[in-house]
Design an enzyme around this catalytic site. Structure first.
Site, PDB file in Angstrom:
ATOM      1  N   SER A 165       0.856  -1.182   0.000  1.00 36.86           N
ATOM      2  CA  SER A 165       0.000   0.000   0.000  1.00 36.86           C
ATOM      3  C   SER A 165       0.887   1.226   0.000  1.00 36.86           C
ATOM      4  CB  SER A 165      -0.896   0.011   1.244  1.00 36.86           C
ATOM      5  OG  SER A 165      -1.537   1.261   1.417  1.00 36.86           O
ATOM      6  N   TYR A 183      -2.530  -1.691  10.183  1.00 37.69           N
ATOM      7  CA  TYR A 183      -2.609  -1.925   8.740  1.00 37.69           C
ATOM      8  C   TYR A 183      -1.383  -1.323   8.065  1.00 37.69           C
ATOM      9  CZ  TYR A 183      -3.990  -1.391   3.862  1.00 37.69           C
ATOM     10  OH  TYR A 183      -4.012  -1.433   2.486  1.00 37.69           O
TER      11      TYR A 183
END
Length: 251
Positions: free
Chosen positions: A138, A151
């Site tokens: 990400s 995350y």
């Protein structure tokens, strides 16, 4: 990465980026196997897209991964591409003791799932001359999103793992690619209608152009992801972190 003739397994492919990639690869003339936990969704995908096949797989379960690798080796001996896309993104509050459960689940799926999948499928991939592992990290691997800090941490770890994996596999036939999406309009973090997130189709278009480029880059970074990816190098890290810190979860 060749555009067609691959046999591709994609984890976390019952929705969002995973499903989008599965459909695009299928339409381009590849054998695609979608993998996920929800049997009903998997079955519906095979109905909606004849030719796509499916297997049940829970990347949070080490035994499930081993069983899937054995099944795939027997059923799909031509497998040459694994895309480790499965992941969850949940908000957490470090002052809430229950949030540690969110942190643990996030690590189990996002990080350990990717690592276990890699170890389980490498024996098959190393037997092919044109194998590829794509690990989905990400843009938040490079500047953390404080409300989803674990995350972000798992995606930073996936980035580091992928860098090391590429070095270790340099003398093999397995190509290692990292895909680092920006915020995309999917259900991952409730961004389906977020005007600030990148439309899924636009993301898929740009991603596939990069994956099929010659040579394929080691990191697939669409334009919308470059601000965070380069924030530290360009001196924009503090501004980027401040921007991400201002986001508040809806009531």
């Amino acid at each position: 990465m060749k555009t067609s003739g691959n046999t591709i397994l994609i984890t976390g492919s019952t929705s969002g980026i995973g499903l989008g990639l599965a459909v695009r690869f299928h339409q381009a003339g590849n054998k695609v196997i979608v993998a996920g936990r929800r049997k009903a969704l998997l079955e519906q995908i095979t109905i909606d897209y004849p030719g796509i096949e499916a297997i049940e797989l829970d990347v949070a379960d080490a035994k499930s991964i081993i069983q899937a690798s054995e099944l795939v080796a027997a059923r799909y001996p031509d497998l040459n591409v694994v895309i480790n896309n499965a992941g969850i993104m949940l908000s957490e509050n470090v002052l809430d003791p229950d949030s540690v459960k969110i942190a643990q689940e996030t690590i189990e799926i996002n990080l350990l799932g990717t690592i276990r999948m890699t170890y389980a499928f490498l024996p098959q991939l190393t037997q092919k001359n044109d194998s590829v592992i794509i690990n989905v990290s990400s843009s938040l691997a490079f500047v953390p999103f404080p409300i989803a800090m674990t995350y972000s941490a798992t995606k930073a770890a996936v980035h580091a793992f992928t860098e090391g994996l590429r070095v270790q596999l340099a003398d093999t036939s397995v190509r290692v690619i990292e895909l680092s999406p920006p915020g995309v309009q999917t259900t991952l973090f409730g961004q389906e209608s977020d005007e600030h997130a990148m439309p899924l189709e636009d993301f898929l278009n740009e991603t596939l152009d990069l994956l099929h480029a010659e040579p394929t880059p080691n990191e697939v970074i669409v334009e919308r992801a470059k601000f965070l990816r380069t924030a530290e190098a360009t001196g924009n890290y503090d501004n980027a972190l401040e921007m991400l810190s201002a986001w508040k979860a809806p009531d």
